[in-house]
Design an enzyme around this catalytic site. Structure first.
Site, mmCIF file in Angstrom:
data_model
loop_
_atom_site.group_PDB
_atom_site.id
_atom_site.type_symbol
_atom_site.label_atom_id
_atom_site.label_comp_id
_atom_site.label_asym_id
_atom_site.label_seq_id
_atom_site.Cartn_x
_atom_site.Cartn_y
_atom_site.Cartn_z
ATOM 1 N N ARG A 223 0.843 -1.207 0.000
ATOM 2 C CA ARG A 223 0.000 0.000 0.000
ATOM 3 C C ARG A 223 0.869 1.246 0.000
ATOM 4 O O ARG A 223 0.602 2.216 -0.726
ATOM 5 C CB ARG A 223 -0.917 -0.011 1.223
ATOM 6 C CG ARG A 223 -1.882 -1.186 1.257
ATOM 7 C CD ARG A 223 -2.684 -1.189 2.552
ATOM 8 N NE ARG A 223 -3.483 -2.405 2.665
ATOM 9 C CZ ARG A 223 -3.427 -3.264 3.672
ATOM 10 N NH1 ARG A 223 -2.633 -3.025 4.700
ATOM 11 N NH2 ARG A 223 -4.180 -4.342 3.673
ATOM 12 N N ASP A 309 -7.227 -5.597 -6.027
ATOM 13 C CA ASP A 309 -6.839 -6.417 -4.873
ATOM 14 C C ASP A 309 -7.994 -7.358 -4.523
ATOM 15 O O ASP A 309 -8.635 -7.214 -3.480
ATOM 16 C CB ASP A 309 -6.496 -5.513 -3.686
ATOM 17 C CG ASP A 309 -6.074 -6.304 -2.456
ATOM 18 O OD1 ASP A 309 -5.622 -7.451 -2.618
ATOM 19 O OD2 ASP A 309 -6.197 -5.775 -1.327
ATOM 20 N N CYS A 349 -3.915 -13.332 -4.111
ATOM 21 C CA CYS A 349 -3.563 -13.814 -2.773
ATOM 22 C C CYS A 349 -3.794 -15.313 -2.635
ATOM 23 O O CYS A 349 -3.861 -15.832 -1.515
ATOM 24 C CB CYS A 349 -4.349 -13.057 -1.707
ATOM 25 S SG CYS A 349 -6.144 -13.244 -1.826
#
Length: 405
Positions: A223, A309, A349
């Site tokens: 981030r 994301d 992820c």
């Protein structure tokens, strides 16, 4: 030394995996078990030729029949052993996280030699998840060691909250529940929400009801990496969850639009923005796939930076192909929506989506979009989520920053 533990013999395949660094023995890799045992007991693992490979927790309920705890035949699995392991984990975080240890992952399961255990620290609250029966049976020792070790370092620890509401516990033969862990000197009457600071931004973490342990710590420095690039830009943050990427880039961006399908997440993201006095974010509750499809159809170019994301599109190897199509769909549309010279941050992820496959997907999406990707950075999870070589499951986060040209 004499071994008193039940003896598990594994196939050559199981031996090869353990010698290669992995610490799981699957059910089909066990040839036989000698000695009486109960699920959750510690057993010794041997090759077909009778050579010691390691010791770990046995569970007949699980596809992972043995979770290796140690490969040192001299280890004794007493309280001193677990306290030593906790000390190693905390010392490591102090070394790699420094002042950021106030909000970090203290124990990352197998990567810290604590099978099936996750512990996140959110200021004075530790949030734990136990997914292994063997670890469940010794968690009191581990939790006490954690509190003692952290307090000795001057850390304030008020409570431990268990997020044992994961479906995997049922597969391990354990009940699901959540709640404060009762321990002398700890509180059990807190609200279930705590404030943390990350990268200079304040967040309210709902550790009682939020996803996983309440906040995703693994993207902390990713981030921060986008903050400089976002300066003066119009940014679209997709799958914003509770607004972590959006708030980071909003400190430098002209305007940010943060999108998530969850109204609960968007409400929390708005609260986080208000907590920091950040006003240049528009929060939208919408399905990201539908939003990107509509913008693509309308040939809009409202943004010069897009952040993707998404949650894990696959949690099994068999669904990897479908997941790759989902990743390609959002990345292809994002590339089409960006002007030449725009910036794309994209990640996965899921450890089942390998880095090689993720890169192939991005290259295919770029070809279909008629653009080229100029790589700025290739990053992974934060160092408090260490990658243990030989255990692919610990190497899960892929994070790329590109300029689209």
């Amino acid at each position: 030394m004499d071994r008193t533990y039940p003896k598990v013999t594994v196939t050559k395949k199981g031996e090869r995996f353990i010698r290669g660094g992995h610490i799981w023995v699957f059910a089909d890799e066990v040839t036989h078990i000698d000695g009486a045992y109960e699920n959750g007991d510690i057993v010794d693992v041997y090759t077909l030729k009778g050579r010691y490979l390691g010791s770990g927790y046995l569970n007949d309920h699980s596809k992972i029949r043995v979770r290796i705890l140690s490969k040192n035949a001299n280890d004794r699995f007493d309280e001193a052993f677990y306290r030593r392991r906790v000390g190693y984990a905390v010392d490591y975080r102090a070394a790699v996280m420094g002042e950021d240890m106030d909000a970090c992952r203290l124990i990352f399961g197998e990567a810290d030699s604590f099978p099936g255990l996750t512990v996140d620290r959110f200021g004075p609250v530790l949030v734990a998840q136990v997914l292994s029966l063997g670890t469940e049976r010794v968690k009191d020792i581990i939790f006490r060691a954690l509190v003692d070790t952290l307090r000795q370092r001057g850390c304030t620890i008020d409570a431990i909250y268990e997020r044992n509401d994961a479906a995997m516990r049922t597969l391990e033969g354990m009940e699901q529940y959540k709640g404060f862990y009762p321990m002398n000197g700890l509180r059990t009457d807190l609200s279930g929400e705590v404030e943390i600071t990350e990268n200079g931004i304040r967040y309210l973490v709902d550790y009682a009801n939020g996803q996983k342990t309440g906040y995703f710590l693994d993207q902390k420095y990713n981030r921060l990496a986008l903050r400089r690039i976002a300066a003066g830009r119009r940014v679209l943050d997709c799958f914003t969850h509770t607004g972590a990427f959006a708030l980071n880039v909003a400190l430098t961006a002209d305007r940010v639009t943060a999108v998530d399908i969850s109204d609960t997440a968007i409400r929390q993201a708005r609260r986080n923005a208000a907590l920091n006095g950040i006003a240049n974010i528009d929060f939208v509750t919408e399905n990201v796939f539908e939003l990107l499809t509509r913008m693509d159809r309308e040939k809009r170019h409202d943004y010069d930076m897009i952040i993707l994301d998404p949650p894990a599109f696959t949690k099994s190897r068999t669904a990897t192909e479908a997941a790759a199509r989902g990743y390609k769909e959002i990345n292809l549309k994002a590339m089409r929506l960006l002007p030449r010279g725009g910036y794309l941050a994209t990640c996965s992820c899921s450890h089942f989506m390998s880095d090689e496959r993720f890169r192939r997907m991005l290259l295919s999406a770029a070809a279909d979009a008629g653009v080229a990707l100029r790589q700025i950075a290739c990053r992974q999870q934060c160092a408090d989520h260490p990658i243990l070589w030989g255990v692919d499951e610990t190497d899960y986060l892929k994070f790329y920053i590109f300029q689209v040209v």
